[in-house]
Design an enzyme around this catalytic site. Structure first.
Site, PDB file in Angstrom:
ATOM      1  N   CYS A   1      -2.637   6.288  -0.420  1.00 56.41           N
ATOM      2  CA  CYS A   1      -1.640   6.854   0.480  1.00 56.41           C
ATOM      3  C   CYS A   1      -2.259   7.092   1.858  1.00 56.41           C
ATOM      4  CB  CYS A   1      -1.080   8.162  -0.042  1.00 56.41           C
ATOM      5  SG  CYS A   1       0.133   8.848   1.106  1.00 56.41           S
TER       6      CYS A   1
ATOM      7  N   GLY B   1       8.022  -3.095   4.674  1.00 60.47           N
ATOM      8  CA  GLY B   1       9.193  -3.905   4.986  1.00 60.47           C
ATOM      9  C   GLY B   1       8.875  -5.387   5.062  1.00 60.47           C
TER      10      GLY B   1
ATOM     11  N   ILE C   1       0.396  -4.455  -2.629  1.00 65.87           N
ATOM     12  CA  ILE C   1      -0.416  -3.503  -1.890  1.00 65.87           C
ATOM     13  C   ILE C   1       0.405  -2.271  -1.480  1.00 65.87           C
ATOM     14  CG2 ILE C   1      -2.020  -5.184  -0.893  1.00 65.87           C
ATOM     15  CD1 ILE C   1      -0.278  -5.179   1.669  1.00 65.87           C
ATOM     16  N   ASN C   2      -0.287  -1.203  -1.179  1.00 67.51           N
ATOM     17  CA  ASN C   2       0.358  -0.062  -0.542  1.00 67.51           C
ATOM     18  C   ASN C   2       0.578  -0.412   0.939  1.00 67.51           C
ATOM     19  OD1 ASN C   2       1.303   2.578   0.062  1.00 67.51           O
ATOM     20  ND2 ASN C   2      -0.126   3.484  -1.407  1.00 67.51           N
TER      21      ASN C   2
ATOM     22  N   GLY D   1       4.229  12.179   3.510  1.00 66.79           N
ATOM     23  CA  GLY D   1       3.252  13.168   3.067  1.00 66.79           C
ATOM     24  C   GLY D   1       3.446  13.580   1.620  1.00 66.79           C
TER      25      GLY D   1
ATOM     26  N   GLY E   1       5.458   9.623  -5.795  1.00 64.41           N
ATOM     27  CA  GLY E   1       4.132  10.111  -6.169  1.00 64.41           C
ATOM     28  C   GLY E   1       4.169  11.566  -6.622  1.00 64.41           C
TER      29      GLY E   1
END
Lengths: 304, 256
Positions: A129, A216, A190-191, A71, A45
């Site tokens: 995020c 995972g 998806i995130n 982060g 990102g």
């Protein structure tokens, strides 16, 4: 058999991508295989300014999964454009820039900066995020905010906009539809889902930030269900992500209705995972005399 | 150059107190240097435990060795591994110990399982005709794996906190008495030990190299799980900027 896939106005050589945050800037993997052979890589990102990231401990293992709270440590969009992108272009790597900001204004500024470069196939908006205190997931939970952001970013660049969904939105379908209406060309889903672990000896969370993004193999059933539901509800292509490690995993997502897939956490365990999945899908297509695009949505009930 | 290989376990030697030496039969293993590490997991693990484990090379070559201590699920499985069991090995990774400064006597300060990269380093010194001093500390005489091996290739000094072997106390006591202009330090062990050693080295203006340890998922600069705070206020990543670093560059008081 043909492996190419169309995602909105973009053409990919094959349906296998690598997930943002699990593949660095792509260059780290060139020692293992020719990254240019993948459909595309999604960068770590990128933010307007470089970010140091969270303090450690940043990662923890879970049963068949892991947690991360990095982060969004990254070099910043400027250094990406001057130091990373030229090398990726030299090596023939197809690049999707994953971008992150805490305000619409900053998202637009990053999009404008990237628009000055050639060789970025699409922008993947990270509105999901879980590991930063501002922006991020708050955008991704709200259809109106997400639509406004999509429209504003789209107006700032000719590069196609993809939006990466949070599984924690009250209605992912509503968010995805809003993005589609606002001009997004694809939905990435998806995130990670927020999770945590606690250190018994220390009686405190393992991660310094308390919680982190869960990813995972153990995430796969949840991701697959969401992709399957989305595919029946939106008209733009879905790029599936969530626990994909093997060819069989990838096929499940394609059959569920995804047009392409991203290999994520698996690249940590086997740096060649994405390469193996790409070759595996190609072999499957040969064995069954199907083009890669024929695989999309084969398991959708509506098609039976 | 790093390479992902699959290799069978050749031998597992239990050396007491939860420590084991694992030897792999890896003729296609790329050359590793002292201080470097590998990421390892058994093929049979499937999806759990998921992540490969970072381990320093105890020795390189075509029969690479690692020293493990049973800490969690991964090392517990390694401690019962049988010869022939297949492992994936990704290495060599990370920065090596730097070459020693000409004419200086190396002092290797070790604690617990951190002894592994220092044994490999001591062997390099031995091959170069230099006899290093090794200061080896443990809580008890049970916490001193490979001390017999070190005794044969180095000038070994042992300390234990309970006095069960060697001098009673910590490594920092004897270290203070050994420091002068003609020595340099290489250290690997628990963070608190390395922080104490680094502080003493800085006060006495003795060069000090440290090998860091941090949790990591990938081992080659991608997961960003292994940051360590530098005195400059930036993070270094243990896997690619380390594990061997100049101790003076590290903020040993940072919360990490």
């Amino acid at each position: 058999m043909k492996q190419s896939i169309t995602i909105g106005s973009a053409e990919l050589s094959n349906p296998v991508l690598t997930a943002s945050g699990t593949f660095g800037y792509g260059l780290e993997f060139q020692e293992f295989f020719d990254v240019g052979r993948l459909g595309a890589i999604c960068t770590k990102g990128l933010s307007l300014e470089p970010r140091l990231g969270n303090r450690p401990t940043r990662i923890a293992e879970t049963p068949a999964g892991m947690l991360n709270a990095i982060g969004l440590a990254n070099v910043g969009v400027e250094a990406f454009c001057t130091e990373k992108l030229p090398k990726l272009q030299d090596q023939g790597v197809t690049v999707v820039a994953n971008i992150f900001a805490s305000t619409t204004k900053d998202f637009v500024a990053i999009a404008e900066r990237l628009a000055r470069e050639s060789g970025v196939l699409a922008l993947e908006l990270n509105v999901s995020c879980p590991n930063v205190s501002e922006g991020g997931i708050e955008f991704g939970k709200n259809p109106n905010m997400c639509a406004e952001l999509t429209a504003a970013t789209k107006a700032a660049t000719d590069t196609p906009i993809w939006v990466k969904m949070s599984p924690e939105a009250p209605s992912i379908i509503a968010v995805a539809q809003a993005c589609e209406d606002a001009g997004a060309e694809a939905i990435t889903a998806i995130n990670t889902i927020r999770g945590m672990r606690i250190d018994i000896a220390k009686r405190q969370p393992v991660l310094a930030r308390g919680m982190g993004g869960f990813s995972g193999p153990s995430l796969k059933p949840v991701a697959l269900r969401i992709v399957y539901e989305l595919a029946a509800s939106i008209g733009i292509p879905i790029i599936a992500i969530g626990g994909i490690s093997t060819t069989e995993d990838a096929l499940e997502f394609l059959f569920a209705g995804a047009s392409a897939i991203q290999v994520g956490t698996a690249s940590f365990i086997d740096p060649l995972a994405a390469h193996h999945v790409r070759v595996g899908i190609e072999n499957y297509c040969e064995a069954h005399q199907l083009n890669a695009s024929d695989l999309i949505g084969l398991a959708q009930a509506a098609k039976k | 150059m790093k390479k992902l290989i699959t290799a069978p376990l050749l031998d597992r030697e239990e050396i007491g107190a939860g420590y084991h030496v694992l030897t792999f039969d890896a003729p296609d293993s790329p050359a590793a240097a002292p201080g470097q590490f590998l990421m390892m997991r058994a093929t049979s693990w499937g999806d759990a435990p998921l992540l490969p484990r970072p381990m320093s090379y105890l020795s390189g070559g075509d029969k690479p060795q690692v020293l493990i201590k049973v800490i969690g699920e991964g090392t517990a499985r390694m401690a019962t591994a049988q010869p022939g069991e297949e492992y994936s090995l990704l290495g060599p990774l990370g920065k090596t110990w730097p070459e020693s400064t000409l004419g200086k006597t190396p002092i290797l300060v070790a604690g617990g399982v951190g002894v592994a990269p220092l044994v490999f380093l001591a062997r390099r010194f031995q091959a170069q005709g230099v006899q290093p001093v090794v200061l080896y500390g443990g809580r008890t005489d049970q916490d001193l794996p490979l001390s017999d091996l070190l005794d044969s290739i180095a000038d070994l000094h042992v300390t234990t906190e309970d006095g069960s072997r060697g001098d009673k106390g910590r490594v920092t006591g004897p270290l203070m008495s050994m420091l002068n202009d003609s020595v340099e330090i290489f250290t690997c062990g628990p963070d608190r030990m390395m922080a104490a050693v680094a502080t003493i080295a800085q006060e006495r203006q003795v060069p000090c190299q440290a090998s860091l340890e941090a949790p990591m998922a990938c081992g080659f600069g991608v997961c960003l799980g292994c940051p360590v705070m530098k005195t400059s206020g930036e993070y270094l990543y243990t896997c690619v900027d380390g594990p061997c670093v100049n101790a003076a560059d590290i903020d040993w008081n940072a919360d990490q």
